[in-house]
Design a protein around this motif. Structure first.
Motif, PDB file in Angstrom:
ATOM      1  N   ASN A 542       0.804  -1.216   0.000  1.00 27.15           N
ATOM      2  CA  ASN A 542       0.000   0.000   0.000  1.00 27.15           C
ATOM      3  C   ASN A 542       0.840   1.270   0.000  1.00 27.15           C
ATOM      4  O   ASN A 542       0.493   2.280   0.623  1.00 27.15           O
ATOM      5  N   TYR A 543       1.939   1.215  -0.740  1.00 25.98           N
ATOM      6  CA  TYR A 543       2.843   2.359  -0.813  1.00 25.98           C
ATOM      7  C   TYR A 543       3.558   2.333  -2.158  1.00 25.98           C
ATOM      8  O   TYR A 543       3.955   1.273  -2.639  1.00 25.98           O
ATOM      9  N   GLY A 544       3.716   3.497  -2.754  1.00 26.79           N
ATOM     10  CA  GLY A 544       4.455   3.546  -4.014  1.00 26.79           C
ATOM     11  C   GLY A 544       3.960   4.634  -4.933  1.00 26.79           C
ATOM     12  O   GLY A 544       3.735   5.768  -4.506  1.00 26.79           O
ATOM     13  N   ALA A 545       3.758   4.282  -6.207  1.00 27.38           N
ATOM     14  CA  ALA A 545       3.335   5.238  -7.223  1.00 27.38           C
ATOM     15  C   ALA A 545       1.819   5.396  -7.146  1.00 27.38           C
ATOM     16  O   ALA A 545       1.064   4.577  -7.643  1.00 27.38           O
ATOM     17  N   SER A 546       1.388   6.467  -6.504  1.00 26.29           N
ATOM     18  CA  SER A 546      -0.027   6.627  -6.153  1.00 26.29           C
ATOM     19  C   SER A 546      -0.855   7.337  -7.204  1.00 26.29           C
ATOM     20  O   SER A 546      -2.066   7.512  -7.031  1.00 26.29           O
ATOM     21  N   GLY A 547      -0.236   7.765  -8.316  1.00 19.87           N
ATOM     22  CA  GLY A 547      -0.994   8.432  -9.362  1.00 19.87           C
ATOM     23  C   GLY A 547      -1.571   9.747  -8.887  1.00 19.87           C
ATOM     24  O   GLY A 547      -0.893  10.545  -8.244  1.00 19.87           O
ATOM     25  N   LEU A 548      -2.844   9.987  -9.141  1.00 22.17           N
ATOM     26  CA  LEU A 548      -3.468  11.249  -8.763  1.00 22.17           C
ATOM     27  C   LEU A 548      -3.916  11.288  -7.304  1.00 22.17           C
ATOM     28  O   LEU A 548      -4.358  12.326  -6.828  1.00 22.17           O
ATOM     29  N   GLU A 549      -3.785  10.169  -6.602  1.00 24.68           N
ATOM     30  CA  GLU A 549      -4.103  10.190  -5.170  1.00 24.68           C
ATOM     31  C   GLU A 549      -3.136  11.150  -4.475  1.00 24.68           C
ATOM     32  O   GLU A 549      -1.930  11.092  -4.703  1.00 24.68           O
ATOM     33  N   ASP A 553      -2.202   6.921   2.886  1.00 21.61           N
ATOM     34  CA  ASP A 553      -2.889   6.514   4.114  1.00 21.61           C
ATOM     35  C   ASP A 553      -1.950   5.588   4.877  1.00 21.61           C
ATOM     36  O   ASP A 553      -1.885   4.391   4.623  1.00 21.61           O
ATOM     37  N   TYR A 554      -1.217   6.166   5.808  1.00 23.79           N
ATOM     38  CA  TYR A 554      -0.194   5.389   6.514  1.00 23.79           C
ATOM     39  C   TYR A 554      -0.777   4.386   7.502  1.00 23.79           C
ATOM     40  O   TYR A 554      -0.048   3.533   8.008  1.00 23.79           O
ATOM     41  N   THR A 555      -2.070   4.443   7.765  1.00 25.59           N
ATOM     42  CA  THR A 555      -2.677   3.403   8.612  1.00 25.59           C
ATOM     43  C   THR A 555      -2.774   2.085   7.853  1.00 25.59           C
ATOM     44  O   THR A 555      -2.948   1.022   8.461  1.00 25.59           O
ATOM     45  N   LYS A 556      -2.654   2.134   6.524  1.00 28.72           N
ATOM     46  CA  LYS A 556      -2.750   0.932   5.697  1.00 28.72           C
ATOM     47  C   LYS A 556      -1.395   0.442   5.203  1.00 28.72           C
ATOM     48  O   LYS A 556      -1.291  -0.640   4.625  1.00 28.72           O
TER      49      LYS A 556
END
Length: 561
Positions: A542-549, A553-556
């Motif tokens: 749940n971490y990396g190239a997030s696109g337009l996000e 969300d570090y809880t995930k």
């Protein structure tokens, strides 16, 4: 990894000018297959449900410098690393998803809606569980304090961006202690970008607290994480889960941010000192792509690399000189140089507000953004800089400019400066490259307008009105984010009108009209859309190239079982 919309990060380019024909060359002589930039709405984050993630572990992330100011609403705190850490520990009311669509965060807001159009009124219903680290509940006073600090009325507040806030006439309590009623003096289309993140009134309700209370520390937090340690000697900042957090319990035990010159990131990653590094530079990509247990995660985001011109000093006060620079700098050559040996094709573009893959994009560079040495010469002639041999001279002196560069720059950043230096030399302009200390680059040079040319990035501008402070007219020593002080009453008026236009198509038309004027005024020159190419530990979910996000969300985020 995300940086905020107002993040100013040094741009990176590559060394030599070679034509991109669909592939580059790797260090073993084999071609690097190139693909088009990732589609808008796509992500590459190794998405997993929480059930796949183990409890515990540390995430080690690099930042470009130790944080001097954590208040992201001030000019000095409005830097990518500072803003990311601020938003890790403060309430984020809204966030954009991978498609750029904005949603409220139920940990902080139960609802938020426009309840009246005349005048525009927004009612926020806060989550009653949401509290600050000092034990106080989030409330309307916090909204009021952010508004008063940001609306531009009290010049003692060193606010970076007053847009939107200066269109609010009143902030008050709603039906109960957990409701906030915000009334606007005129319509504001991007109201969801306001009060986000929310900061506590107790820490910003005077100019002194707002301007100085966040220097090298965060006084009060209100989210899933809190800061447990600031270590200036080790250049690290450590965040841990807040035991009083009312939402989903984070999987990680801690997150450590370590200040490193960008040039050190690859080695630090390979030595397992950090868990993520940019693989955007060809020399880094070649090394990181072969590292064991590593994913190369690729995405498309709102991320532009540009060269900023300072219209408040020296020869650049003359609009004709700024226009000449736009014609003398070969943007395609710079993008081509940067993109060689990368797995993603780069493209130049002609807008200060839109990426090429966004609805509303149009190329407004027109007659001002073309590479045309003849036109550059005509403009310099008109400005009084006559060609003598291979030099442009006025009053017996050669036209000489400086390019401010951080001493922590990568070889590619230096290469970009040297490429621009060589291009301007062809127009008879001497360009001196001035290296400054990395930790001083923004605070002592960029954000106070102490430069003639420099290059950095604006990223994640999900809301178009976020760009207003970049192009608005400055006010005395308050440059907002228009560090080169280039604007006009017409541009200011168009952007204000656009921000009050709730019909997207009509608003986009106004932004494009303003953009054409920005090109004509020689504010800055967009170079290319910068892709996300990241090296990330394969086990990190749940971490990396997030696109337009627009935020993580570090809880995930955590390590797979």
């Amino acid at each position: 990894m995300r940086q905020t919309s107002a993040a100013a990060w040094v741009a990176a380019t590559a060394a030599t000018v070679l034509l991109v024909t669909g592939c580059g060359s790797s260090d073993d002589g084999k071609p690097v297959a190139q693909r088009n930039a990732a589609a808008a709405g796509s992500q590459d984050i190794n998405a997993h449900p929480l059930s796949d993630i183990k409890q515990g572990g540390t995430l080690k992330l690099p930042i470009s410098q130790y944080i001097a100011d954590f208040n992201r609403y001030t000019a000095n705190g409005n830097q990518g690393d500072a803003a990311e850490i601020n938003e890790l520990v403060e309430p984020n009311l809204f966030s954009a998803d991978a498609k750029g669509e904005v949603h409220l965060d139920p940990d902080f807001l139960l609802s938020a809606e426009v309840t009246s159009a005349g005048p525009q009124t927004v009612v926020y219903k806060l989550n009653p569980k949401a509290k600050w680290s000092d034990g106080k509940s989030l409330g309307w006073r916090d909204f009021e304090a952010v508004w008063k600090a940001q609306n531009g009325t009290d010049k003692a507040y060193e606010a970076a961006n007053t847009s939107g806030y200066d269109q609010i006439s009143k902030v008050e309590q709603g039906a109960d202690a957990h409701q906030v009623k915000v009334t606007f003096s005129k319509p504001y289309a991007d109201w969801k970008r306001l009060f986000d993140p929310l900061l506590p009134a107790a820490a910003i309700d005077t100019p002194d607290k707002f301007n100085k209370g966040w220097l090298e520390k965060i006084p009060i937090t209100g989210s899933a994480f809190k800061i447990s340690k600031y270590d200036k000697t080790a250049q690290t900042i450590t965040a841990v889960p807040d035991p009083n957090w009312w939402g989903t319990k984070p999987k990680l035990d801690s997150i450590t941010f370590r200040a490193l010159d960008y040039t050190a990131w690859t080695d630090a990653y390979l030595n397992k000192e950090i868990d993520y590094a940019s693989a955007l530079l060809p020399e880094d990509y070649k090394r990181l792509a072969k590292a064991a247990g590593t994913d190369i995660r690729v995405g498309a985001r709102w991320d532009e690399v540009h060269i900023e011109f300072n219209g408040a000093r020296g020869p650049l006060k003359d609009v004709r000189v700024r226009q000449a620079l736009q014609h003398a700098i070969d943007r395609k050559a710079i993008a081509t140089a940067f993109g060689k040996d990368l797995p993603v094709k780069l493209q130049t573009y002609g807008s200060h507000f839109f990426m090429p893959n966004q609805a509303g994009y149009q190329d407004n560079s027109g007659a001002y953004g073309t590479y045309d040495l003849k036109k550059a010469g005509e403009l310099l002639d008109a400005a009084g800089y006559k060609l003598q041999g291979d030099k442009r001279v006025k009053g017996g002196k050669q036209l000489t400019l400086s390019y401010t560069l951080s001493s922590g720059s990568t070889s590619a950043q230096v290469d970009q400066a040297e490429l621009v230096q060589a291009q301007l030399a062809q127009a008879g302009i001497k360009l001196d490259i001035a290296k400054v200390p990395a930790n001083d680059y923004f605070s002592k040079y960029v954000t106070i307008g102490n430069f003639e040319l420099t290059s950095f990035r604006w990223v994640d501008q999900v809301f178009r009105s976020e760009a207003y402070p970049i192009y608005r007219q400055t006010s005395g020593k308050n440059l907002y984010e228009n560090y080169g002080s280039v604007s006009s009453p017409e541009i200011d008026a168009l952007l204000k009108k656009a921000s009050a236009t709730t019909d997207p198509a009509a608003a986009n038309k106004l932004y494009n009209e303003a953009d054409a004027r920005i090109w004509a005024l020689g504010h800055s020159i967009p170079l290319y859309q910068r892709p996300q190419i990241l090296a990330v530990r394969s086990k990190l979910a749940n971490y990396g190239a997030s696109g337009l996000e627009d935020r993580v969300d570090y809880t995930k985020v955590g390590w797979l079982k």
